[in-house]
Design a protein around this motif. Structure first.
Motif, PDB file in Angstrom:
ATOM      1  N   TRP A  77       0.828  -1.203   0.000  1.00 50.88           N
ATOM      2  CA  TRP A  77       0.000   0.000   0.000  1.00 50.88           C
ATOM      3  C   TRP A  77       0.867   1.260   0.000  1.00 50.88           C
ATOM      4  O   TRP A  77       0.594   2.218  -0.736  1.00 50.88           O
ATOM      5  CB  TRP A  77      -0.915  -0.002   1.226  1.00 50.88           C
ATOM      6  CG  TRP A  77      -1.783   1.213   1.317  1.00 50.88           C
ATOM      7  CD1 TRP A  77      -2.998   1.392   0.735  1.00 50.88           C
ATOM      8  CD2 TRP A  77      -1.474   2.433   2.005  1.00 50.88           C
ATOM      9  NE1 TRP A  77      -3.490   2.654   1.027  1.00 50.88           N
ATOM     10  CE2 TRP A  77      -2.579   3.312   1.796  1.00 50.88           C
ATOM     11  CE3 TRP A  77      -0.412   2.869   2.763  1.00 50.88           C
ATOM     12  CZ2 TRP A  77      -2.607   4.600   2.334  1.00 50.88           C
ATOM     13  CZ3 TRP A  77      -0.441   4.150   3.288  1.00 50.88           C
ATOM     14  CH2 TRP A  77      -1.524   5.006   3.082  1.00 50.88           C
ATOM     15  N   ILE A 137      -4.577  -5.824  -0.677  1.00 49.00           N
ATOM     16  CA  ILE A 137      -5.865  -6.348  -0.211  1.00 49.00           C
ATOM     17  C   ILE A 137      -5.792  -7.855  -0.011  1.00 49.00           C
ATOM     18  O   ILE A 137      -6.294  -8.399   0.989  1.00 49.00           O
ATOM     19  CB  ILE A 137      -6.972  -5.975  -1.222  1.00 49.00           C
ATOM     20  CG1 ILE A 137      -7.254  -4.469  -1.134  1.00 49.00           C
ATOM     21  CG2 ILE A 137      -8.242  -6.790  -0.979  1.00 49.00           C
ATOM     22  CD1 ILE A 137      -8.135  -3.938  -2.246  1.00 49.00           C
ATOM     23  N   TYR A 142      -3.929  -8.541   3.248  1.00 49.55           N
ATOM     24  CA  TYR A 142      -4.736  -8.255   4.440  1.00 49.55           C
ATOM     25  C   TYR A 142      -5.808  -9.324   4.654  1.00 49.55           C
ATOM     26  O   TYR A 142      -6.059  -9.752   5.787  1.00 49.55           O
ATOM     27  CB  TYR A 142      -5.402  -6.884   4.310  1.00 49.55           C
ATOM     28  CG  TYR A 142      -4.442  -5.709   4.401  1.00 49.55           C
ATOM     29  CD1 TYR A 142      -3.442  -5.683   5.358  1.00 49.55           C
ATOM     30  CD2 TYR A 142      -4.560  -4.626   3.528  1.00 49.55           C
ATOM     31  CE1 TYR A 142      -2.574  -4.596   5.451  1.00 49.55           C
ATOM     32  CE2 TYR A 142      -3.697  -3.541   3.611  1.00 49.55           C
ATOM     33  CZ  TYR A 142      -2.705  -3.537   4.568  1.00 49.55           C
ATOM     34  OH  TYR A 142      -1.849  -2.469   4.658  1.00 49.55           O
ATOM     35  N   ARG A 143      -6.459  -9.756   3.579  1.00 53.85           N
ATOM     36  CA  ARG A 143      -7.503 -10.779   3.721  1.00 53.85           C
ATOM     37  C   ARG A 143      -6.906 -12.114   4.175  1.00 53.85           C
ATOM     38  O   ARG A 143      -7.525 -12.829   4.975  1.00 53.85           O
ATOM     39  CB  ARG A 143      -8.254 -10.952   2.397  1.00 53.85           C
ATOM     40  CG  ARG A 143      -9.186  -9.796   2.093  1.00 53.85           C
ATOM     41  CD  ARG A 143     -10.299 -10.211   1.150  1.00 53.85           C
ATOM     42  NE  ARG A 143     -11.318  -9.182   1.019  1.00 53.85           N
ATOM     43  CZ  ARG A 143     -12.304  -8.992   1.886  1.00 53.85           C
ATOM     44  NH1 ARG A 143     -12.396  -9.749   2.973  1.00 53.85           N
ATOM     45  NH2 ARG A 143     -13.198  -8.040   1.680  1.00 53.85           N
ATOM     46  N   LEU A 159      -7.231  -2.834   5.583  1.00 55.20           N
ATOM     47  CA  LEU A 159      -7.971  -3.367   4.430  1.00 55.20           C
ATOM     48  C   LEU A 159      -8.946  -2.325   3.885  1.00 55.20           C
ATOM     49  O   LEU A 159      -9.062  -2.136   2.658  1.00 55.20           O
ATOM     50  CB  LEU A 159      -8.721  -4.631   4.855  1.00 55.20           C
ATOM     51  CG  LEU A 159      -9.638  -5.279   3.816  1.00 55.20           C
ATOM     52  CD1 LEU A 159      -8.834  -5.780   2.624  1.00 55.20           C
ATOM     53  CD2 LEU A 159     -10.430  -6.430   4.441  1.00 55.20           C
ATOM     54  N   TYR A 214      -9.006  -0.620   0.092  1.00 54.41           N
ATOM     55  CA  TYR A 214     -10.186  -0.644  -0.778  1.00 54.41           C
ATOM     56  C   TYR A 214     -10.586   0.770  -1.189  1.00 54.41           C
ATOM     57  O   TYR A 214     -10.995   1.013  -2.332  1.00 54.41           O
ATOM     58  CB  TYR A 214     -11.353  -1.324  -0.054  1.00 54.41           C
ATOM     59  CG  TYR A 214     -11.460  -2.808  -0.322  1.00 54.41           C
ATOM     60  CD1 TYR A 214     -11.628  -3.293  -1.628  1.00 54.41           C
ATOM     61  CD2 TYR A 214     -11.429  -3.731   0.721  1.00 54.41           C
ATOM     62  CE1 TYR A 214     -11.738  -4.654  -1.878  1.00 54.41           C
ATOM     63  CE2 TYR A 214     -11.541  -5.095   0.479  1.00 54.41           C
ATOM     64  CZ  TYR A 214     -11.695  -5.551  -0.826  1.00 54.41           C
ATOM     65  OH  TYR A 214     -11.805  -6.887  -1.077  1.00 54.41           O
ATOM     66  N   SER A 262     -15.803  -1.604  -4.492  1.00 54.28           N
ATOM     67  CA  SER A 262     -14.646  -1.257  -3.654  1.00 54.28           C
ATOM     68  C   SER A 262     -15.054  -0.353  -2.497  1.00 54.28           C
ATOM     69  O   SER A 262     -14.608  -0.532  -1.354  1.00 54.28           O
ATOM     70  CB  SER A 262     -13.560  -0.590  -4.498  1.00 54.28           C
ATOM     71  OG  SER A 262     -13.025  -1.507  -5.434  1.00 54.28           O
TER      72      SER A 262
END
Length: 730
Positions: free
Chosen positions: A524, A540, A543-544, A566, A570, A586
């Motif tokens: 990021w 993303i 993080y997931r 997260l 998004y 998003s």
């Protein structure tokens, strides 16, 4: 003789209890000095000490002969102020039982009357100090406790003019109280809560506020007739620390358990004392200190990493290293006498598992690594109410030790030791970078981690490789904050990726999740310098993946932080997509993640959180506003109204909390008569003004989408204190 009572201060009660606990340890050759200027208080303390110790002794051993008490009070003979002579006279008159045994100590002695010396000539005063200086010649009769009562001026005089006695002191206890004037009736005592008829120990005396200072010529004329070498200052300091810690543990509510736990280190001190007394070999002393260090190391590993325990462990290992480095041919390497060997063997049997573990010493580089680690742990200590050393000096000492350890390693035979030293060196350098020379120390930390990785095999040591790669990546991430962000962030991403290849989520789920979270943050951050949809998608995904293991049930604070990360990823991704449905998806994902982060955070203490909940709530409001008002995201009226209503709700909360923050700060600084605003007040006001501007935009959007009725509905939700400012802006 009945003694009337008066209240004693709580601090004097605590000092008295510490003194009594120290005497109760029953160690050989304890030399205590008690300073008290209030002679009435001193008489009460001394009388109570004798009464309580005698009563405890009788209770524990009812068959003990009456003429051989547990604790004896002696008056100093002012014609010949020789405390050793007083002890010898008493022991001659009361010889110890023939079957006393090794663990049946002689009685303890307290000497009173030193304050009378101020009425005598300088020659008598210096005779007293000369006798104190001869302590080495009289230690054989001082196997048990000696407590010398003095006034504070005499305490200072002993420290300056009888350094030999001062060096052997086990502890000094200074009681509060004003100097007693001469010609006062001492027929009273102080109340400890249950006054008894303790009797008056002595006659009237002076306060001891006039003490003769000796010229250098008189000091040099006092003979030095030491029979045994005095222990060095470090061993005395270590013994004082152990005794002080043991005394504090005794005062805890679980005192009985503490007594059992403290038996081993106190017995080890006795063992060390015997070795020093009989001038045993340096290796034997190193083994003894290593046993002591192992005991406190295990306490530290068990969670008791207090500054006291860390300092004792440090001093013990320093003694081990010092004795190992002594010249093998020095005079200390003499075999112990037969009596010493017998006592040492008997004591060694009682040193339990720590002595067994200490039968052989580890390599020098391992000892140096342990010492460096304890200094590093001490640098991180934040114990409330306890004075700890400067963290920078502790870190610098730790770094110097790790480097010394690396210089001693053999490149062929000790790869694991080099790995451990390099990893620890990197951690200490990274910590030091928080205080000084950030870039330089971080670059040196990177070099240390890279060197450790050269000696590691990912196939056989995956966990160590993963930890080293994660630390390396984190150092790169911090370097990116100061300069060359693209270069360092790419290096961080590469290192985090390598760490993930070594971690197993099944065996170490939280470590694996932590690295995934860090990888997402690095991606990021890089996307802020090199805008890239792919980087945001990768963040993303990371993080997931982290949230599969960072669950709100298991680690709620970590889960909240990852949900916040997260959501932010998004939100930025929504600005990268041009396709309508992708942007809607998003933004909705961002809203869902922000709500999850705030829901978890609501149930936690603010100190547990690592992200700003106000910023998260502000972003949540903006996401709702953006979803409701973007021209290319036209929604149905009900959905638009719902998002506008949510945006207004969250932005009003942010504005209210920032306003409260400013008011609270103003009150605090006003009370302290400091008219300067706090350093962050401008930033707080800027955040509040931003929230206000979006509140105004949201109300206008209500009017645009729902007409005057919608605007009035929105205004009805605005608190009264904000309405004037909102209406002016409208």
């Amino acid at each position: 003789m009945s003694i009337p009572s008066q209240k004693v201060s709580s601090s004097n009660k605590q000092i008295y209890q510490r003194l009594k606990q120290a005497i109760d340890l029953n160690l050989r050759r304890q030399i205590f000095i008690a300073a008290c200027d209030d002679l009435c208080l001193r008489d009460c303390l001394a009388a109570r000490l004798q009464a309580e110790l005698t009563a405890e002794s009788a209770g524990s051993n009812p068959r003990s002969p009456i003429d051989y008490p547990r604790f004896v009070s002696l008056e100093l003979d002012l014609n010949d102020p020789n405390p050793w002579g007083s002890l010898a006279a008493w022991l001659t008159k009361h010889p110890p039982p023939q079957n006393r045994g090794i663990y049946s100590p002689l009685p303890g002695f307290q000497i009173l009357g030193a304050e009378h010396l101020t009425r005598h000539s300088a020659a008598v005063q210096w005779s007293f100090l000369s006798h104190l200086r001869d302590i080495d010649a009289h230690l054989q009769m001082c196997e048990s406790t000696l407590l010398l009562w003095v006034s504070r001026p005499w305490l200072s005089s002993i420290e300056q003019s009888a350094p030999e006695f001062w060096q052997w002191r086990t502890g000094v206890f200074e009681f509060e109280g004003e100097p007693t004037p001469a010609k006062q009736d001492f027929g009273r005592s102080e109340d400890f809560g249950n006054s008894e008829n303790l009797g008056n120990l002595r006659d009237n005396g002076d306060s001891g506020d006039q003490i003769l200072r000796s010229p250098e010529s008189e000091q040099s004329s006092i003979p030095d007739s030491a029979s045994f070498p005095a222990p060095d200052a470090k061993s005395i300091e270590l013994a004082d620390l152990v005794l002080a810690t043991a005394s504090e543990d005794e005062l805890e509510p679980e005192g009985d358990a503490a007594s059992e736990d403290n038996f081993l280190p106190l017995q080890t001190l006795q063992y060390i004392e015997l070795l020093q007394e009989h001038q045993c070999c340096s290796e034997a002393l190193a083994l003894a200190y290593h046993s002591l260090g192992n005991y406190y190391r295990d306490r530290i590993l068990g969670g008791e990493s207090s500054p006291q325990n860390l300092t004792i462990a440090i001093r013990a290992i320093e003694q081990v290293i010092a004795y190992l480095e002594l010249d093998a041919g020095s005079q200390q390497n003499q075999p112990p006498t037969e009596e010493c060997a017998r006592l040492i063997a008997q004591l060694t049997q009682n040193l339990t598992q720590y002595a067994e573990e200490s039968n052989s010493l580890p390599p020098m580089d391992d000892l140096i690594n342990d010492l460096g680690t304890f200094y590093w742990m001490l640098s991180r200590d934040r114990t409330d109410g306890v004075e700890v050393p400067d963290p920078v000096s502790c870190l610098e000492r730790s770094i110097a030790l790790y480097i010394e350890g690396l210089n001693r390693t053999d490149a062929e035979s000790t790869p694991q030791t080099r790995v451990r030293l390099n990893k620890n060196l990197g951690i200490a350098l990274a910590d030091l970078a928080r205080y000084q020379d950030k870039t330089q120390n971080l670059q040196q930390a990177v070099a240390a981690y890279q060197q450790a990785l050269l000696d590691l095999d990912p196939a056989t040591e995956p966990q160590q490789c993963a930890a080293a790669q994660n630390n390396l990546a984190t150092a790169y991430w911090h370097l990116a904050q100061d300069g060359e962000p693209i270069v360092y962030l790419k290096s961080a991403i590469a290192a985090y990726t390598q760490a993930l290849s070594c971690y197993s989520p099944e065996r170490e789920p939280l470590n694996y999740a932590g690295v995934q979270n860090n990888l997402g943050t690095a991606c990021w951050n890089l996307a802020q310098h090199e805008p890239s949809e792919l980087l945001l998608v990768r963040a993303i995904e990371a993080y997931r993946e982290a949230l599969k293991y960072r669950t709100r049930e298991l680690v709620p604070a970590a889960a909240a932080a990852t949900y916040n990360n997260l959501a932010t990823a998004y939100w930025h991704l929504a600005n990268q997509f041009q396709q309508k449905q992708a942007r809607i998806d998003s933004l909705q994902q961002a809203i869902t993640a922000y709500e999850a982060a705030l829901d978890i955070a609501r149930k936690l203490d603010r100190a547990q959180l690592t992200f700003d909940t106000l910023a998260a709530r502000n972003n949540l409001g903006l996401a709702h506003y953006q979803l409701a008002t973007a021209p290319d995201l036209a929604l149905n009226k009900a959905a638009q109204t719902s998002h506008l209503d949510a945006a207004l709700h969250h932005l009003l909360q942010v504005c209210a909390e920032w306003g409260q923050h400013l008011n609270d700060k103003g009150l605090i600084y006003g009370d302290k008569l400091n008219l300067q605003p706090p350093a962050n007040s401008q930033a707080a006001d800027d955040c509040r003004q931003t929230a206000l501007s979006y509140i105004v935009k949201t109300i206008r959007a209500f009017y645009s989408e729902c007409g005057l009725a919608g605007q009035n509905l929105a205004l009805s939700k605005v608190p009264g204190d904000l309405l004037p400012e909102i209406l002016r802006r409208l």
